[in-house]
Design a protein around this motif. Structure first.
Motif, PDB file in Angstrom:
ATOM      1  N   LEU A  70       0.835  -1.203   0.000  1.00  0.00           N
ATOM      2  CA  LEU A  70       0.000   0.000   0.000  1.00  0.00           C
ATOM      3  C   LEU A  70       0.868   1.250   0.000  1.00  0.00           C
ATOM      4  O   LEU A  70       2.025   1.216   0.418  1.00  0.00           O
ATOM      5  CB  LEU A  70      -0.925   0.005   1.218  1.00  0.00           C
ATOM      6  CG  LEU A  70      -1.847  -1.206   1.356  1.00  0.00           C
ATOM      7  CD1 LEU A  70      -2.774  -1.028   2.538  1.00  0.00           C
ATOM      8  CD2 LEU A  70      -2.635  -1.462   0.085  1.00  0.00           C
ATOM      9  N   ASP A  98      -6.004   6.735  -5.368  1.00  0.00           N
ATOM     10  CA  ASP A  98      -6.517   5.384  -5.525  1.00  0.00           C
ATOM     11  C   ASP A  98      -5.403   4.426  -5.134  1.00  0.00           C
ATOM     12  O   ASP A  98      -4.235   4.667  -5.443  1.00  0.00           O
ATOM     13  CB  ASP A  98      -6.915   5.129  -6.976  1.00  0.00           C
ATOM     14  CG  ASP A  98      -8.044   6.051  -7.441  1.00  0.00           C
ATOM     15  OD1 ASP A  98      -8.727   6.635  -6.590  1.00  0.00           O
ATOM     16  OD2 ASP A  98      -8.227   6.171  -8.662  1.00  0.00           O
ATOM     17  N   HIS A 101      -6.393  -1.316  -2.261  1.00  0.00           N
ATOM     18  CA  HIS A 101      -7.424  -1.707  -1.307  1.00  0.00           C
ATOM     19  C   HIS A 101      -8.613  -0.748  -1.271  1.00  0.00           C
ATOM     20  O   HIS A 101      -9.735  -1.153  -1.007  1.00  0.00           O
ATOM     21  CB  HIS A 101      -6.829  -1.862   0.095  1.00  0.00           C
ATOM     22  CG  HIS A 101      -6.282  -0.605   0.689  1.00  0.00           C
ATOM     23  ND1 HIS A 101      -5.427   0.238   0.026  1.00  0.00           N
ATOM     24  CD2 HIS A 101      -6.497  -0.037   1.894  1.00  0.00           C
ATOM     25  CE1 HIS A 101      -5.118   1.265   0.791  1.00  0.00           C
ATOM     26  NE2 HIS A 101      -5.763   1.120   1.945  1.00  0.00           N
ATOM     27  N   LEU A 102      -8.366   0.533  -1.541  1.00  0.00           N
ATOM     28  CA  LEU A 102      -9.464   1.510  -1.551  1.00  0.00           C
ATOM     29  C   LEU A 102      -9.049   2.765  -2.286  1.00  0.00           C
ATOM     30  O   LEU A 102      -7.872   3.026  -2.509  1.00  0.00           O
ATOM     31  CB  LEU A 102      -9.935   1.843  -0.130  1.00  0.00           C
ATOM     32  CG  LEU A 102      -8.910   2.350   0.906  1.00  0.00           C
ATOM     33  CD1 LEU A 102      -8.532   3.804   0.703  1.00  0.00           C
ATOM     34  CD2 LEU A 102      -9.492   2.170   2.297  1.00  0.00           C
ATOM     35  N   ASN A 103     -10.050   3.528  -2.687  1.00  0.00           N
ATOM     36  CA  ASN A 103      -9.855   4.853  -3.274  1.00  0.00           C
ATOM     37  C   ASN A 103     -10.429   5.836  -2.268  1.00  0.00           C
ATOM     38  O   ASN A 103     -11.488   5.588  -1.700  1.00  0.00           O
ATOM     39  CB  ASN A 103     -10.605   4.997  -4.593  1.00  0.00           C
ATOM     40  CG  ASN A 103     -10.256   3.910  -5.583  1.00  0.00           C
ATOM     41  OD1 ASN A 103      -9.205   3.285  -5.499  1.00  0.00           O
ATOM     42  ND2 ASN A 103     -11.146   3.653  -6.517  1.00  0.00           N
ATOM     43  N   VAL A 121     -14.679   7.245   0.720  1.00  0.00           N
ATOM     44  CA  VAL A 121     -13.892   6.023   0.543  1.00  0.00           C
ATOM     45  C   VAL A 121     -14.707   5.022  -0.262  1.00  0.00           C
ATOM     46  O   VAL A 121     -15.852   4.705   0.079  1.00  0.00           O
ATOM     47  CB  VAL A 121     -13.508   5.380   1.897  1.00  0.00           C
ATOM     48  CG1 VAL A 121     -12.731   4.086   1.681  1.00  0.00           C
ATOM     49  CG2 VAL A 121     -12.699   6.346   2.745  1.00  0.00           C
ATOM     50  N   ARG A 123     -14.288   1.197  -1.184  1.00  0.00           N
ATOM     51  CA  ARG A 123     -13.505   0.006  -0.842  1.00  0.00           C
ATOM     52  C   ARG A 123     -13.444  -0.917  -2.052  1.00  0.00           C
ATOM     53  O   ARG A 123     -14.480  -1.290  -2.605  1.00  0.00           O
ATOM     54  CB  ARG A 123     -14.140  -0.696   0.357  1.00  0.00           C
ATOM     55  CG  ARG A 123     -14.086   0.207   1.607  1.00  0.00           C
ATOM     56  CD  ARG A 123     -15.168  -0.133   2.577  1.00  0.00           C
ATOM     57  NE  ARG A 123     -16.446   0.308   2.003  1.00  0.00           N
ATOM     58  CZ  ARG A 123     -17.503   0.651   2.703  1.00  0.00           C
ATOM     59  NH1 ARG A 123     -17.481   0.590   4.002  1.00  0.00           N
ATOM     60  NH2 ARG A 123     -18.608   1.040   2.120  1.00  0.00           N
ATOM     61  N   ASN A 124     -12.223  -1.286  -2.449  1.00  0.00           N
ATOM     62  CA  ASN A 124     -12.036  -2.106  -3.644  1.00  0.00           C
ATOM     63  C   ASN A 124     -12.084  -3.597  -3.370  1.00  0.00           C
ATOM     64  O   ASN A 124     -12.288  -4.377  -4.297  1.00  0.00           O
ATOM     65  CB  ASN A 124     -10.694  -1.773  -4.305  1.00  0.00           C
ATOM     66  CG  ASN A 124     -10.682  -0.365  -4.848  1.00  0.00           C
ATOM     67  OD1 ASN A 124     -11.696   0.149  -5.308  1.00  0.00           O
ATOM     68  ND2 ASN A 124      -9.537   0.287  -4.773  1.00  0.00           N
ATOM     69  N   GLY A 128      -9.711  -3.472   1.867  1.00  0.00           N
ATOM     70  CA  GLY A 128     -10.245  -2.114   2.002  1.00  0.00           C
ATOM     71  C   GLY A 128     -11.325  -2.021   3.057  1.00  0.00           C
ATOM     72  O   GLY A 128     -11.382  -1.058   3.824  1.00  0.00           O
ATOM     73  N   ARG A 129     -12.180  -3.031   3.126  1.00  0.00           N
ATOM     74  CA  ARG A 129     -13.239  -3.048   4.149  1.00  0.00           C
ATOM     75  C   ARG A 129     -12.640  -3.159   5.548  1.00  0.00           C
ATOM     76  O   ARG A 129     -13.041  -2.449   6.475  1.00  0.00           O
ATOM     77  CB  ARG A 129     -14.195  -4.209   3.899  1.00  0.00           C
ATOM     78  CG  ARG A 129     -15.028  -4.062   2.644  1.00  0.00           C
ATOM     79  CD  ARG A 129     -15.989  -5.217   2.469  1.00  0.00           C
ATOM     80  NE  ARG A 129     -16.487  -5.535   1.164  1.00  0.00           N
ATOM     81  CZ  ARG A 129     -16.766  -4.743   0.160  1.00  0.00           C
ATOM     82  NH1 ARG A 129     -16.537  -3.487   0.251  1.00  0.00           N
ATOM     83  NH2 ARG A 129     -17.240  -5.172  -0.974  1.00  0.00           N
ATOM     84  N   TYR A 131      -9.501  -2.442   6.455  1.00  0.00           N
ATOM     85  CA  TYR A 131      -8.705  -1.243   6.709  1.00  0.00           C
ATOM     86  C   TYR A 131      -9.592  -0.106   7.200  1.00  0.00           C
ATOM     87  O   TYR A 131      -9.296   0.544   8.207  1.00  0.00           O
ATOM     88  CB  TYR A 131      -7.974  -0.839   5.425  1.00  0.00           C
ATOM     89  CG  TYR A 131      -7.118   0.395   5.589  1.00  0.00           C
ATOM     90  CD1 TYR A 131      -5.800   0.295   6.003  1.00  0.00           C
ATOM     91  CD2 TYR A 131      -7.639   1.662   5.330  1.00  0.00           C
ATOM     92  CE1 TYR A 131      -5.012   1.425   6.155  1.00  0.00           C
ATOM     93  CE2 TYR A 131      -6.865   2.793   5.486  1.00  0.00           C
ATOM     94  CZ  TYR A 131      -5.548   2.672   5.895  1.00  0.00           C
ATOM     95  OH  TYR A 131      -4.793   3.789   6.047  1.00  0.00           O
TER      96      TYR A 131
END
Length: 164
Positions: A70, A98, A101-103, A121, A123-124, A128-129, A131
């Motif tokens: 990351l 971006d 794991h997330l944008n 946010v 979540r990708n 991401g969720r 985090y």
């Protein structure tokens, strides 16, 4: 002696904000506002100048997520920066990036003597969720502290004893 704090109001980002163009169903978005007449750029400089404890958390975060690939760079420009500017006009500044794991984006909007800040946010994936769930309590503390600093430096300041 009673301490007074600027009132930080939890409120949606104004509907005219450019950030709304990115928001999709299921995304996280919060919003806060304070009385302030400073520009979004000045608000970002004040609000994102984190206190020592928040910087320590960022260093810990970077140490933990580095093996996961990351982003950990903290400059304000370039592809690897955590907070690069993605949009700016006289009323709004959007920072963010971006990642795998997330944008995320942080929007600062000046409207009618109030400075609004929102974090979006998307979540990708599962990381991401997880985090976002782990950082959420710290996110709230950091954002409210940023908004208090902005209000104290930003002209017309609303304050009341024990305000959030």
């Amino acid at each position: 002696m009673t301490r007074t704090y600027p009132i930080v109001e939890k409120t949606p980002l104004p509907a005219t904000a450019q950030l709304w163009r990115a928001v999709e169903p299921g995304d996280f978005i919060d919003g806060y506002a304070v009385e302030s007449r400073i520009s979004p750029r000045a608000a970002a400089e004040i609000g994102l100048a984190l206190p020592g404890w928040a910087n320590a958390l960022m260093r810990l975060r970077n140490w933990i997520v580095r093996p996961l690939g990351l982003k950990t760079e903290v400059s304000d420009s370039g592809d690897k920066a955590i907070f690069p500017v993605t949009y700016e006009d006289a009323e709004e500044l959007i920072l963010g990036a971006d990642d795998s794991h997330l944008n995320f984006r942080i929007s600062l909007v000046q409207q009618a003597g109030r400075l609004h800040m929102a974090t979006w946010v998307h979540r990708n994936n599962l990381l991401g969720r997880v985090y976002l769930a782990v950082v959420m309590p710290f996110h709230i503390l950091i954002v409210r502290g940023a908004m208090r600093r902005i209000a104290r430096h930003g002209g017309a300041i609303a304050s009341a004893p024990g305000a959030q």
